[in-house]
Scaffold this motif. Structure first.
Motif, PDB file in Angstrom:
ATOM      1  N   UNK A   1       0.844  -1.191   0.000  1.00 54.56           N
ATOM      2  CA  UNK A   1       0.000   0.000   0.000  1.00 54.56           C
ATOM      3  C   UNK A   1       0.876   1.238   0.000  1.00 54.56           C
ATOM      4  N   UNK A   2       0.568   2.209  -0.867  1.00 53.66           N
ATOM      5  CA  UNK A   2       1.298   3.476  -0.892  1.00 53.66           C
ATOM      6  C   UNK A   2       0.849   4.314   0.301  1.00 53.66           C
ATOM      7  N   UNK A   3       1.799   4.818   1.074  1.00 52.10           N
ATOM      8  CA  UNK A   3       1.456   5.562   2.289  1.00 52.10           C
ATOM      9  C   UNK A   3       2.021   6.981   2.298  1.00 52.10           C
ATOM     10  N   UNK A   4       2.734   7.377   1.255  1.00 52.78           N
ATOM     11  CA  UNK A   4       3.302   8.717   1.234  1.00 52.78           C
ATOM     12  C   UNK A   4       3.626   9.173  -0.173  1.00 52.78           C
ATOM     13  N   UNK A   5       4.199  10.365  -0.298  1.00 54.64           N
ATOM     14  CA  UNK A   5       4.535  10.943  -1.595  1.00 54.64           C
ATOM     15  C   UNK A   5       5.808  10.310  -2.156  1.00 54.64           C
ATOM     16  N   UNK A   6       5.909  10.312  -3.487  1.00 59.63           N
ATOM     17  CA  UNK A   6       7.115   9.813  -4.151  1.00 59.63           C
ATOM     18  C   UNK A   6       8.298  10.746  -3.861  1.00 59.63           C
ATOM     19  N   UNK A   7       9.479  10.159  -3.888  1.00 64.54           N
ATOM     20  CA  UNK A   7      10.721  10.920  -3.730  1.00 64.54           C
ATOM     21  C   UNK A   7      11.689  10.444  -4.807  1.00 64.54           C
ATOM     22  N   UNK A   8      12.406  11.386  -5.432  1.00 67.99           N
ATOM     23  CA  UNK A   8      13.429  11.033  -6.400  1.00 67.99           C
ATOM     24  C   UNK A   8      14.801  11.235  -5.776  1.00 67.99           C
ATOM     25  N   UNK A   9      15.622  10.209  -5.832  1.00 67.60           N
ATOM     26  CA  UNK A   9      16.981  10.279  -5.264  1.00 67.60           C
ATOM     27  C   UNK A   9      17.848   9.230  -5.941  1.00 67.60           C
ATOM     28  N   UNK A  10      19.113   9.585  -6.187  1.00 67.35           N
ATOM     29  CA  UNK A  10      20.044   8.642  -6.788  1.00 67.35           C
ATOM     30  C   UNK A  10      19.601   8.152  -8.146  1.00 67.35           C
ATOM     31  N   UNK A  11      18.851   8.973  -8.891  1.00 68.33           N
ATOM     32  CA  UNK A  11      18.383   8.576 -10.201  1.00 68.33           C
ATOM     33  C   UNK A  11      17.213   7.613 -10.171  1.00 68.33           C
ATOM     34  N   UNK A  12      16.604   7.431  -9.012  1.00 68.84           N
ATOM     35  CA  UNK A  12      15.521   6.465  -8.843  1.00 68.84           C
ATOM     36  C   UNK A  12      14.303   7.168  -8.268  1.00 68.84           C
ATOM     37  N   UNK A  13      13.109   6.795  -8.754  1.00 66.29           N
ATOM     38  CA  UNK A  13      11.868   7.239  -8.133  1.00 66.29           C
ATOM     39  C   UNK A  13      11.489   6.230  -7.063  1.00 66.29           C
ATOM     40  N   UNK A  14      11.302   6.728  -5.842  1.00 65.80           N
ATOM     41  CA  UNK A  14      11.036   5.858  -4.697  1.00 65.80           C
ATOM     42  C   UNK A  14       9.579   5.996  -4.261  1.00 65.80           C
ATOM     43  N   UNK A  15       8.937   4.867  -4.014  1.00 68.01           N
ATOM     44  CA  UNK A  15       7.582   4.833  -3.491  1.00 68.01           C
ATOM     45  C   UNK A  15       7.621   4.519  -2.000  1.00 68.01           C
ATOM     46  N   UNK A  16       6.898   5.316  -1.231  1.00 69.19           N
ATOM     47  CA  UNK A  16       6.767   5.071   0.205  1.00 69.19           C
ATOM     48  C   UNK A  16       5.604   4.089   0.393  1.00 69.19           C
ATOM     49  N   UNK A  17       5.900   2.884   0.843  1.00 68.32           N
ATOM     50  CA  UNK A  17       4.901   1.823   0.862  1.00 68.32           C
ATOM     51  C   UNK A  17       4.892   1.091   2.207  1.00 68.32           C
ATOM     52  N   UNK A  18       3.824   0.353   2.414  1.00 67.15           N
ATOM     53  CA  UNK A  18       3.710  -0.519   3.578  1.00 67.15           C
ATOM     54  C   UNK A  18       3.228  -1.880   3.097  1.00 67.15           C
ATOM     55  N   UNK A  19       3.831  -2.930   3.633  1.00 76.35           N
ATOM     56  CA  UNK A  19       3.360  -4.259   3.285  1.00 76.35           C
ATOM     57  C   UNK A  19       1.913  -4.400   3.729  1.00 76.35           C
ATOM     58  N   UNK A  20       1.117  -5.110   2.964  1.00 71.63           N
ATOM     59  CA  UNK A  20      -0.316  -5.174   3.243  1.00 71.63           C
ATOM     60  C   UNK A  20      -0.568  -5.859   4.574  1.00 71.63           C
TER      61      UNK A  20
ATOM     62  N   UNK B   1       4.904  -3.440   7.445  1.00 67.32           N
ATOM     63  CA  UNK B   1       6.255  -2.888   7.516  1.00 67.32           C
ATOM     64  C   UNK B   1       6.350  -1.780   6.480  1.00 67.32           C
ATOM     65  N   UNK B   2       6.774  -0.605   6.903  1.00 66.40           N
ATOM     66  CA  UNK B   2       6.815   0.567   6.026  1.00 66.40           C
ATOM     67  C   UNK B   2       8.244   0.853   5.592  1.00 66.40           C
ATOM     68  N   UNK B   3       8.395   1.245   4.323  1.00 63.25           N
ATOM     69  CA  UNK B   3       9.715   1.597   3.808  1.00 63.25           C
ATOM     70  C   UNK B   3       9.596   2.152   2.398  1.00 63.25           C
ATOM     71  N   UNK B   4      10.696   2.070   1.662  1.00 63.04           N
ATOM     72  CA  UNK B   4      10.783   2.671   0.331  1.00 63.04           C
ATOM     73  C   UNK B   4      11.238   1.635  -0.682  1.00 63.04           C
ATOM     74  N   UNK B   5      10.575   1.625  -1.860  1.00 58.84           N
ATOM     75  CA  UNK B   5      10.890   0.686  -2.930  1.00 58.84           C
ATOM     76  C   UNK B   5      11.048   1.450  -4.245  1.00 58.84           C
ATOM     77  N   UNK B   6      12.023   1.041  -5.056  1.00 60.19           N
ATOM     78  CA  UNK B   6      12.174   1.646  -6.366  1.00 60.19           C
ATOM     79  C   UNK B   6      10.932   1.414  -7.205  1.00 60.19           C
ATOM     80  N   UNK B   7      10.434   2.479  -7.849  1.00 50.28           N
ATOM     81  CA  UNK B   7       9.184   2.402  -8.608  1.00 50.28           C
ATOM     82  C   UNK B   7       9.263   1.434  -9.780  1.00 50.28           C
ATOM     83  N   UNK B   8      10.476   1.166 -10.260  1.00 56.81           N
ATOM     84  CA  UNK B   8      10.600   0.296 -11.439  1.00 56.81           C
ATOM     85  C   UNK B   8      10.116  -1.122 -11.169  1.00 56.81           C
TER      86      UNK B   8
END
Length: 505
Positions: A468-487, A494-501
């Motif tokens: 589940x997406x829980x926050x706004x996207x962030x771009x860093x290190x050439x990667x778009x990061x999604x703020x997500x939580x495991x369902x 568990x909440x963290x960040x995953x590369x959008x690709x």
């Protein structure tokens, strides 16, 4: 390993070590196969004493590296001592390894007088013929050949180090080995990390000379100095994670499918004696033991492209040839002079027994994942991180001060589409977006603590894992990061960040 310092111009052949207080071992992917079934857990064995090889096997090592000299095996052109008698250096090391069912890696040094007396002068035809004869004789007993030692050192190469000259030598050796034993690996010789000719530039020069495709493995001598094995390579010259800088170059050169082996690494045991310019490398027996086990574990968790580590060394302390006051080899050894074990040997043995008892098998990466391009965290001269999505335990039980796992690849891609669940309405600012992990090739994607490619890995998320997406996207290190939580519920996810690709609706 020989360390060359231009300030003093002194060399030291240093061979390595293993571990004492055993840190907790992370959980691994389980299989019914033998632990590390695709990973060479090796050690350099200095002598053919049967007790040495027995201690290598009892310590849990699978591979033994031993050293031979071309001149002693072919003293005259076409005259091979291993064809004349069973009493020769090549058969001696083969017998020693065979006696304990160890897989043998042979490093070949030097060149005979008739071939120029030094590698820099050797005719490539002579090189090819010798390696062909040697590999044919060693077929079924020798699994890999390392071509020379630290050829970026003048006294090893026999003249001004030449990346192009060494590349031609490797090509000839490769042709020869494959004629004699198509299944044997050819390892480009480990470079000195402290030479007048920089090892990273030398490696680039080898690629510029066309060495790609003429080596099955690239070697590195990633000794630890006095640093912890997790130390960021951007902050130290001689340290274990220097391997990541080699990997960066290999990927840049389009050679991401070729693995690395650490063919020499270790830590110098504090002998209580003055070791001259090498005094800075000394560590306690406890640290030597701990660092060696942690280095194997770090490679296991973070480097799917590293398929072998050969500790330096087992038994140089027992050899009559290493008696100089400042000879470091006996203090890299993990056995005492009487073959009794030092703490490092005991620690490795305990760790290996744990691994084998679990039947843990090192995960394999697909060729595509192996070759994925790394992305530096910042435009620094020496990128400190290696490529590809990493296969690591879900929760790290041991601290890793600067152990930045591998980078997600910011490959060109379309932005993943997202879809809102029917409830609440998509137009709502609090609408829940649900995504799933995909396109990882079975390796899984990193869930990181922060939106950075060098942030701590919280978990590995396999394909089809829902988030589940829980926050706004962030771009860093050439990667778009999604703020997500495991369902799951808010408290359980568990909440963290995953590369959008790696995400799709």
């Amino acid at each position: 390993m020989r360390l060359w310092f231009s300030v003093v111009g002194v060399t030291l052949l240093v061979l390595g070590v293993l571990t004492t207080s055993l840190p907790s071992t992370p959980a691994l992917a389980q299989s019914s196969g033998e632990a590390f079934d695709d990973f060479a857990v090796g050690i350099i064995v200095d002598t053919t004493n049967p007790r040495s090889m027995a201690m290598a096997r009892e310590g849990g090592f699978t591979h033994a590296k031993m050293i031979v000299n071309w001149a002693r095996l072919e003293p005259r052109r076409g005259r091979y001592t291993f064809r004349e008698s069973s009493e020769n250096d090549l058969d001696n090391v083969m017998k020693a390894a065979r006696g304990e069912d160890m897989k043998l890696v042979v490093r070949v040094d030097g060149a005979p007088d008739w071939a120029g007396g030094k590698p820099s002068k050797a005719d490539t035809g002579a090189v090819e013929a010798f390696y062909a004869a040697m590999a044919a004789h060693g077929k079924g007993a020798i699994v890999a050949y390392e071509v020379l030692n630290e050829p970026n050192l003048p006294f090893e190469w026999g003249g001004d180090p030449s990346p192009s000259g060494y590349a031609q030598f490797v090509k000839a050796a490769y042709r020869g080995v494959k004629k004699g034993d198509a299944n044997a690996l050819v390892i480009a010789g480990g470079l000195s990390p402290a030479a007048q000719v920089d090892d990273l530039e030398f490696l680039r020069g080898m690629y510029a000379a066309g060495v790609k495709g003429s080596m099955d493995v690239v070697a590195i001598h990633n000794y630890g100095g006095n640093f912890e094995p997790e130390t960021d390579p951007g902050s130290c010259g001689i340290c274990f994670r220097r391997a990541e800088l080699y990997r960066q170059i290999m990927v840049e050169q389009g050679d991401g499918n070729t693995p690395l082996w650490g063919t020499e690494f270790g830590w110098l045991l504090d002998s209580g004696k003055n070791m001259g310019q090498y005094d800075w490398m000394r560590v306690s027996a406890e640290k030597q033991a701990e660092y060696v086990v942690r280095s194997f574990q770090y490679a296991q968790r973070n480097w799917p492209w590293m398929t072998g580590l050969l500790l330096s060394n087992l038994d140089a302390s027992t050899s009559p040839y290493h008696t100089a006051p400042q000879d470091g080899m006996p203090w890299f050894a993990i056995l005492n002079k009487d073959h009794s074990p030092r703490p490092a040997w005991k620690a490795v043995k305990a760790w290996r027994e744990q691994e084998l008892a679990r039947g843990a098998s090192r995960p394999r990466l697909s060729a595509a994942a192996q070759a994925a391009s790394p992305t530096p965290v910042a435009p620094t001269p020496e990128p400190t991180l290696a490529p590809t999505a990493t296969l690591v335990p879900a929760l790290e039980p041991t601290p890793e001060p600067s152990a930045a796992p591998l980078l997600e690849t910011p490959a060109a891609q379309a932005s993943p589409a997202t879809a809102a669940l029917p409830e609440p309405p998509a137009a709502s600012p609090t609408a829940l977006i649900r995504l799933r992990i995909t396109k990882t090739g079975g390796t899984g994607a990193n869930l990181r603590a922060e939106p950075r490619p060098d942030a701590r890995v919280i978990a590995i998320l396999l394909d089809d894992t829902q988030l589940d997406v829980v926050g706004e996207d962030v771009k860093a290190g050439g990667v778009t990061w999604k703020n997500v939580r495991t369902t799951g519920s808010t408290s359980d996810g568990v909440t963290g960040w995953v590369s959008a690709q790696y995400l799709l609706p």
